[in-house]
Scaffold this motif. Structure first.
Motif, PDB file in Angstrom:
ATOM      1  N   ALA A  38     -38.755 -55.630 -10.859  1.00  0.00           N
ATOM      2  CA  ALA A  38     -39.805 -55.987 -11.807  1.00  0.00           C
ATOM      3  C   ALA A  38     -39.220 -56.084 -13.211  1.00  0.00           C
ATOM      4  O   ALA A  38     -38.405 -55.253 -13.620  1.00  0.00           O
ATOM      5  N   GLY A  39     -39.636 -57.126 -13.954  1.00  0.00           N
ATOM      6  CA  GLY A  39     -39.100 -57.325 -15.292  1.00  0.00           C
ATOM      7  C   GLY A  39     -39.319 -56.123 -16.189  1.00  0.00           C
ATOM      8  O   GLY A  39     -38.440 -55.766 -16.990  1.00  0.00           O
ATOM      9  N   VAL A  40     -40.486 -55.443 -16.051  1.00  0.00           N
ATOM     10  CA  VAL A  40     -40.760 -54.295 -16.905  1.00  0.00           C
ATOM     11  C   VAL A  40     -39.798 -53.149 -16.614  1.00  0.00           C
ATOM     12  O   VAL A  40     -39.430 -52.373 -17.519  1.00  0.00           O
ATOM     13  N   GLU A  41     -39.350 -53.018 -15.356  1.00  0.00           N
ATOM     14  CA  GLU A  41     -38.401 -51.955 -15.039  1.00  0.00           C
ATOM     15  C   GLU A  41     -37.027 -52.252 -15.631  1.00  0.00           C
ATOM     16  O   GLU A  41     -36.302 -51.332 -16.021  1.00  0.00           O
ATOM     17  N   ILE A  42     -36.655 -53.530 -15.696  1.00  0.00           N
ATOM     18  CA  ILE A  42     -35.393 -53.879 -16.359  1.00  0.00           C
ATOM     19  C   ILE A  42     -35.444 -53.439 -17.810  1.00  0.00           C
ATOM     20  O   ILE A  42     -34.490 -52.843 -18.334  1.00  0.00           O
ATOM     21  N   HIS A  43     -36.580 -53.694 -18.498  1.00  0.00           N
ATOM     22  CA  HIS A  43     -36.725 -53.247 -19.891  1.00  0.00           C
ATOM     23  C   HIS A  43     -36.658 -51.723 -19.977  1.00  0.00           C
ATOM     24  O   HIS A  43     -36.042 -51.171 -20.906  1.00  0.00           O
ATOM     25  N   ALA A  44     -37.281 -51.043 -19.017  1.00  0.00           N
ATOM     26  CA  ALA A  44     -37.253 -49.583 -19.022  1.00  0.00           C
ATOM     27  C   ALA A  44     -35.827 -49.070 -18.859  1.00  0.00           C
ATOM     28  O   ALA A  44     -35.413 -48.102 -19.528  1.00  0.00           O
ATOM     29  N   GLN A  45     -35.049 -49.719 -17.996  1.00  0.00           N
ATOM     30  CA  GLN A  45     -33.673 -49.267 -17.785  1.00  0.00           C
ATOM     31  C   GLN A  45     -32.811 -49.550 -19.015  1.00  0.00           C
ATOM     32  O   GLN A  45     -31.904 -48.764 -19.332  1.00  0.00           O
ATOM     33  N   VAL A  46     -33.062 -50.666 -19.716  1.00  0.00           N
ATOM     34  CA  VAL A  46     -32.341 -50.916 -20.968  1.00  0.00           C
ATOM     35  C   VAL A  46     -32.636 -49.802 -21.961  1.00  0.00           C
ATOM     36  O   VAL A  46     -31.729 -49.300 -22.655  1.00  0.00           O
ATOM     37  N   LEU A  47     -33.906 -49.395 -22.036  1.00  0.00           N
ATOM     38  CA  LEU A  47     -34.280 -48.302 -22.940  1.00  0.00           C
ATOM     39  C   LEU A  47     -33.580 -47.010 -22.539  1.00  0.00           C
ATOM     40  O   LEU A  47     -33.081 -46.260 -23.397  1.00  0.00           O
ATOM     41  N   GLU A  48     -33.502 -46.733 -21.244  1.00  0.00           N
ATOM     42  CA  GLU A  48     -32.777 -45.551 -20.781  1.00  0.00           C
ATOM     43  C   GLU A  48     -31.300 -45.640 -21.157  1.00  0.00           C
ATOM     44  O   GLU A  48     -30.697 -44.640 -21.588  1.00  0.00           O
ATOM     45  N   ASN A  49     -30.692 -46.810 -20.979  1.00  0.00           N
ATOM     46  CA  ASN A  49     -29.285 -47.000 -21.345  1.00  0.00           C
ATOM     47  C   ASN A  49     -29.052 -46.717 -22.819  1.00  0.00           C
ATOM     48  O   ASN A  49     -28.058 -46.073 -23.198  1.00  0.00           O
ATOM     49  N   ILE A  50     -29.954 -47.217 -23.673  1.00  0.00           N
ATOM     50  CA  ILE A  50     -29.787 -47.012 -25.120  1.00  0.00           C
ATOM     51  C   ILE A  50     -29.899 -45.537 -25.466  1.00  0.00           C
ATOM     52  O   ILE A  50     -29.077 -44.985 -26.224  1.00  0.00           O
ATOM     53  N   MET A  51     -30.883 -44.875 -24.884  1.00  0.00           N
ATOM     54  CA  MET A  51     -31.104 -43.468 -25.207  1.00  0.00           C
ATOM     55  C   MET A  51     -29.986 -42.583 -24.664  1.00  0.00           C
ATOM     56  O   MET A  51     -29.569 -41.621 -25.321  1.00  0.00           O
ATOM     57  N   ALA A  52     -29.459 -42.916 -23.453  1.00  0.00           N
ATOM     58  CA  ALA A  52     -28.417 -42.096 -22.846  1.00  0.00           C
ATOM     59  C   ALA A  52     -27.013 -42.609 -23.161  1.00  0.00           C
ATOM     60  O   ALA A  52     -26.033 -42.017 -22.704  1.00  0.00           O
ATOM     61  N   LYS A  53     -26.957 -43.696 -23.940  1.00  0.00           N
ATOM     62  CA  LYS A  53     -25.670 -44.321 -24.284  1.00  0.00           C
ATOM     63  C   LYS A  53     -24.870 -44.659 -23.020  1.00  0.00           C
ATOM     64  O   LYS A  53     -23.695 -44.333 -22.886  1.00  0.00           O
ATOM     65  N   THR A  54     -25.536 -45.337 -22.098  1.00  0.00           N
ATOM     66  CA  THR A  54     -24.885 -45.708 -20.835  1.00  0.00           C
ATOM     67  C   THR A  54     -24.846 -47.220 -20.626  1.00  0.00           C
ATOM     68  O   THR A  54     -24.662 -47.687 -19.498  1.00  0.00           O
ATOM     69  N   LEU A  55     -25.034 -47.983 -21.694  1.00  0.00           N
ATOM     70  CA  LEU A  55     -24.924 -49.429 -21.550  1.00  0.00           C
ATOM     71  C   LEU A  55     -23.509 -49.806 -21.104  1.00  0.00           C
ATOM     72  O   LEU A  55     -22.532 -49.143 -21.470  1.00  0.00           O
ATOM     73  N   LEU A  56     -23.420 -50.849 -20.298  1.00  0.00           N
ATOM     74  CA  LEU A  56     -22.101 -51.402 -19.990  1.00  0.00           C
ATOM     75  C   LEU A  56     -21.552 -52.088 -21.234  1.00  0.00           C
ATOM     76  O   LEU A  56     -22.298 -52.722 -21.989  1.00  0.00           O
ATOM     77  N   LEU A  57     -20.260 -51.960 -21.431  1.00  0.00           N
ATOM     78  CA  LEU A  57     -19.643 -52.459 -22.658  1.00  0.00           C
ATOM     79  C   LEU A  57     -18.685 -53.599 -22.339  1.00  0.00           C
ATOM     80  O   LEU A  57     -17.877 -53.511 -21.415  1.00  0.00           O
TER      81      LEU A  57
ATOM     82  N   ALA B 227     -47.307 -56.037  -9.502  1.00  0.00           N
ATOM     83  CA  ALA B 227     -48.082 -56.607  -8.400  1.00  0.00           C
ATOM     84  C   ALA B 227     -47.414 -57.895  -7.928  1.00  0.00           C
ATOM     85  O   ALA B 227     -46.982 -58.727  -8.737  1.00  0.00           O
ATOM     86  N   ILE B 228     -47.347 -58.023  -6.620  1.00  0.00           N
ATOM     87  CA  ILE B 228     -46.613 -59.161  -6.058  1.00  0.00           C
ATOM     88  C   ILE B 228     -47.207 -60.482  -6.504  1.00  0.00           C
ATOM     89  O   ILE B 228     -46.496 -61.429  -6.840  1.00  0.00           O
ATOM     90  N   GLY B 229     -48.500 -60.575  -6.585  1.00  0.00           N
ATOM     91  CA  GLY B 229     -49.140 -61.832  -6.946  1.00  0.00           C
ATOM     92  C   GLY B 229     -48.875 -62.259  -8.370  1.00  0.00           C
ATOM     93  O   GLY B 229     -49.077 -63.435  -8.704  1.00  0.00           O
ATOM     94  N   LEU B 230     -48.441 -61.362  -9.229  1.00  0.00           N
ATOM     95  CA  LEU B 230     -48.199 -61.713 -10.633  1.00  0.00           C
ATOM     96  C   LEU B 230     -46.782 -62.219 -10.873  1.00  0.00           C
ATOM     97  O   LEU B 230     -46.462 -62.661 -11.978  1.00  0.00           O
ATOM     98  N   GLU B 231     -45.917 -62.153  -9.866  1.00  0.00           N
ATOM     99  CA  GLU B 231     -44.598 -62.815  -9.878  1.00  0.00           C
ATOM    100  C   GLU B 231     -43.728 -62.432 -11.073  1.00  0.00           C
ATOM    101  O   GLU B 231     -43.101 -63.276 -11.689  1.00  0.00           O
ATOM    102  N   ASP B 232     -43.713 -61.147 -11.423  1.00  0.00           N
ATOM    103  CA  ASP B 232     -42.859 -60.728 -12.544  1.00  0.00           C
ATOM    104  C   ASP B 232     -41.622 -59.996 -12.018  1.00  0.00           C
ATOM    105  O   ASP B 232     -41.298 -58.886 -12.431  1.00  0.00           O
ATOM    106  N   PHE B 233     -40.906 -60.638 -11.074  1.00  0.00           N
ATOM    107  CA  PHE B 233     -39.701 -60.042 -10.505  1.00  0.00           C
ATOM    108  C   PHE B 233     -38.494 -60.888 -10.886  1.00  0.00           C
ATOM    109  O   PHE B 233     -38.566 -62.116 -10.978  1.00  0.00           O
ATOM    110  N   ARG B 234     -37.383 -60.196 -11.123  1.00  0.00           N
ATOM    111  CA  ARG B 234     -36.169 -60.866 -11.586  1.00  0.00           C
ATOM    112  C   ARG B 234     -34.989 -60.460 -10.704  1.00  0.00           C
ATOM    113  O   ARG B 234     -34.865 -59.302 -10.286  1.00  0.00           O
TER     114      ARG B 234
END
Length: 764
Positions: free
Chosen positions: A342-361, A326-333
């Motif tokens: 959104a900060g929570v989506e960044i965490h979700a993408q990190v989780l996807e990277n770990i599971m799919a082994k697609t982290l940048l190295l 929500a825009i009013g909660l200001e959780d954007f990065r």
């Protein structure tokens, strides 16, 4: 002390050896390169910012492809707040979300939210905060279950990972500091703590929520100085303990809850062992997420879950993160993709990277590769740039740098390895610019030296003009009005005889003599055409325009005569000193000093001037009849006994400002048309003297009587002229004797009634 002296000598000798074999420029460039590498090892903020900008450019050019993953975001979005009510919601409503998500098949649920204070919307707190409520209603509210207890009960029936947030201080802003429960883990290798990002304290959830949660994860992440979130800590140090971030903790709980391990070496942290796999990290335990653009396919509105609008099985087998967009909660990065997320989506993408082994190295060894690459590229530039042409240097440098940048991008594109292209490219480009600048300065110095040397042969004005317009270095010429000067040494054979046993001394003498003549010509902006032994040819009004060329030539000629006279006097004084020494040594031969006398011929006329010769060798010179006449006039100076002879055109130009006297009408060798010639006797100060004007009148009368064959009157005027010139110290003796001899010959052999008074010269 002795060791220091020896070390200093070794360094000095090594520096001298390097400068001998490589040159000071290269040695200084290598020292500069070493300083640059040291700066890179220190990694100041400007270099880090530039490097991050390069990685962002890569990231934006090829974001990660979006592929379906069992990761979902339970989102408190603007629609949920509109339908359910303002945030924060009662903890009972959060408990309902946990229960429904678990029923829908969620494997584990992680909260990107901290429940640090008791819920103010619990029934008992409402009764406490509203003392005016009816007593029976207040008592009824107090008997209802506490919202935090309801949420704790929901946690107990599911796999829930509560989020914890770090704080950067331990004093002054906390009512209570709770010690954190240790996390079960192992370390493989040296102690990793010195390399980890450290937080002195954390904000924890309510104790009853912490107690019933299946895991606890840190969702703190620090942006880079430019405010962009490029890295997320997978593992960190909090209150001196090693803790996992929210997403790896969620994965750990979802895969059985086994302890994690941190693997390290002497260079830092290698990675985190989790769910039976090694997740590579940077040396400080952070990872570089490989992001996709924000996608609504990851999100499930909390309102849809609570109001049963979500498709059945949507969360089955998923790892769920609960957060807010929500825009009013200001959780954007800010992200490397150039847009906020959104900060929570960044965490979700990190989780996807770990599971799919697609982290940048960005392994620890990449820094060594960058340093070695910089050393090699800059070393090649420093070694070979001074020997290469500018075009070859630029093209080869471009190929090398383009190859390295291409390799860097290929590693990102195909291997997801982040290899910095900015520092090696900037360092190499700087080396190219510095070496090119040094080369340019060296060439500029050499050009000046060449121009200076070339200026010894031709006019410096010509050198400057050719430097500005090299197109003039072609065969061809133009027609211009020139004034030409020829000079020659009288009696050069006798002078050469003086130095028959010392030809080097003769060469030195003539160089000094010709330098005197050259300076006089250069001061008047003349162009020296050529040196012909002891003779000089010069001209004016080319290549540069000079409207006063006739007068400039006369000024140069008078100065040449005056300077040569001074030179003769200096030679005589030097010879007197030598004679004193010779008297003491009878064995040394007596040497005689011959005075250097110069004859000069000047003429003005239309000539062709330009580059004459072949297509491989040519000179800037003048051609035309006036050139030949000037050369012949120089030869006539010997016959008339005068230093400077002017052609008629020149005399007419300058006689109003110079002391000019008519000499004769001659037909020089090679010409049919006669030329009236004049003597240049001095400058304007002589011309203004009344006695000189009297000489001019007497001389004119003598010439008129001579041409009218009135020999008696001519001889009488010659005698008068002899008397008139004495106060002026004019060197006309040879001139007067020549006319006396000529008149005597004509008395014996009269020229006839049709004689035009022209003397036919038989000598050049």
């Amino acid at each position: 002390m002795g060791q220091l002296i020896v070390s200093g000598r070794v360094i000095t000798e090594m520096t001298q050896w390097l400068s001998k074999w490589f040159g000071w420029v290269r040695v200084l460039a290598f020292f500069g390169l070493l300083c640059g590498l040291a700066i890179r090892v220190g990694d100041p903020q400007p270099l880090a910012t530039l490097r991050n900008a390069t990685f962002d450019l890569y990231h934006q050019s090829k974001p990660r492809d979006l592929t379906p993953m069992p990761v979902s975001i339970l989102d408190v979005d603007d629609r949920s707040i509109e339908e359910i009510g303002q945030w924060p919601w009662p903890r009972s409503r959060i408990a309902e979300m946990v229960t429904r998500a678990t029923e829908q098949g969620a494997v584990a649920i992680g909260f990107d939210i901290v429940f640090a204070e008791p819920d103010r919307l619990s029934p008992a707190r409402i009764a406490q905060d509203n003392p005016d409520l009816p007593p029976d209603l207040a008592e009824g509210l107090k008997k209802l279950p506490d919202n935090d207890s309801v949420l704790a009960a929901a946690f107990a029936t599911s796999r829930v990972i509560v989020g914890q947030a770090s704080v950067r201080t331990t004093a002054g802003n906390r009512a209570e500091k709770r010690e954190m429960a240790p996390a079960a883990h192992a370390t493989i290798g040296p102690d990793p703590t010195p390399y980890l990002i450290k937080f002195p304290d954390i904000v924890q959830n309510l104790p009853e929520l912490e107690a019933t949660a299946a895991g606890r994860g840190m969702f703190s992440a620090r942006p880079d100085p430019d405010g962009v979130y490029r890295r997320v800590p997978l593992v960190m140090s909090v209150q001196g303990q090693i803790r996992l971030g929210l997403t790896p903790e969620l994965l750990r709980v979802a895969t059985g809850g086994q302890p994690f391990a941190v693997r390290s070496n002497d260079a830092g942290i290698e990675g985190v062992v989790l769910a039976r796999q090694l997740i590579p990290t940077a040396r400080d335990g952070t990872v570089w997420p490989y992001l996709t653009p924000s996608s609504r396919s990851r999100y499930i509105s909390a309102a849809d879950l609570l109001k049963d609008r979500m498709p059945q099985g949507r969360l089955a087998g998923h790892l769920v993160l609960v957060g807010t967009s929500a825009i009013g909660l200001e959780d954007f990065r800010a992200t490397p993709l150039g847009v906020a997320m959104a900060g929570v989506e960044i965490h979700a993408q990190v989780l996807e990277n770990i599971m799919a082994k697609t982290l940048l190295l960005r392994p620890n060894y990449t820094i060594a590769i960058e340093l070695v690459t910089t050393l090699v590229l800059c070393g090649l530039v420093i070694l070979f740039a001074p020997r290469l042409s500018a075009r070859l240097l630029i093209s080869s440098s471009f190929v090398l740098l383009a190859g390295y940048v291409g390799t860097s991008y290929y590693l990102f594109y195909d291997k997801r390895i982040l290899l910095d292209a900015s520092f090696p490219v900037i360092a190499t480009a700087t080396a190219v610019m510095l070496i090119s600048t040094v080369n340019y300065l060296r060439e500029e110095r050499q050009r000046r030296e060449i121009r200076s040397a070339f200026g010894q042969y031709v006019s410096r004005d010509l050198v400057d003009q050719l430097s500005r317009n090299q197109g003039k270095l072609t065969l061809g010429g133009e027609s211009r009005q020139l004034t030409l000067l020829f000079s020659d040494v009288r009696g050069f054979t006798a002078i050469a005889e003086e130095f028959r046993d010392d030809p080097e001394a003769l060469t030195l003498l003539m160089n000094k003599f010709l330098t005197i003549l050259s300076r006089a010509i250069m001061e008047q902006k003349g162009t020296i055409d050529k040196f012909m032994g002891d003779a000089v040819m010069a001209f004016w009004n080319a290549p540069l325009d000079n409207d006063d060329h006739a007068r400039a030539t006369c000024r140069a000629a008078l100065k040449m005569i005056a300077d040569v006279d001074k030179f003769n006097k200096e030679r005589l004084r030097e010879q007197k000193r030598k004679r004193v020494a010779q008297r003491a040594d009878k064995r040394r031969p007596w040497t005689k000093v011959h005075k250097i006398n110069v004859g000069i011929g000047i003429n003005t006329g239309q000539c062709v001037v330009g580059n004459m010769g072949s297509d491989t060798r040519f000179d800037y010179t003048a051609l035309g009849d006036p050139v030949n006449v000037a050369s012949r006039l120089e030869g006539q100076s010997r016959y008339y006994g005068l230093a400077i002879i002017l052609g008629n055109a020149t005399a007419q130009e300058v006689m109003s400002e110079f002391a000019v006297m008519e000499l004769d009408r001659v037909r020089v060798v090679g010409k049919e048309v006669p030329e009236t010639i004049f003597a240049l006797l001095g400058a304007e100060d002589l011309r203004r003297i009344p006695s000189f004007q009297k000489v001019l009148v007497t001389n004119a009368g003598m010439l008129s009587a001579y041409r009218e064959q009135d020999w008696d009157r001519a001889e009488a005027l010659l005698e008068q002229l002899t008397v008139d010139v004495q106060p002026l110290d004019l060197q006309l003796k040879a001139y007067l004797e020549m006319y006396r001899s000529r008149i005597a010959d004509l008395r014996v052999d009269p020229p006839g009634p049709d004689w035009d008074g022209v003397f036919a010269s038989t000598k050049k």
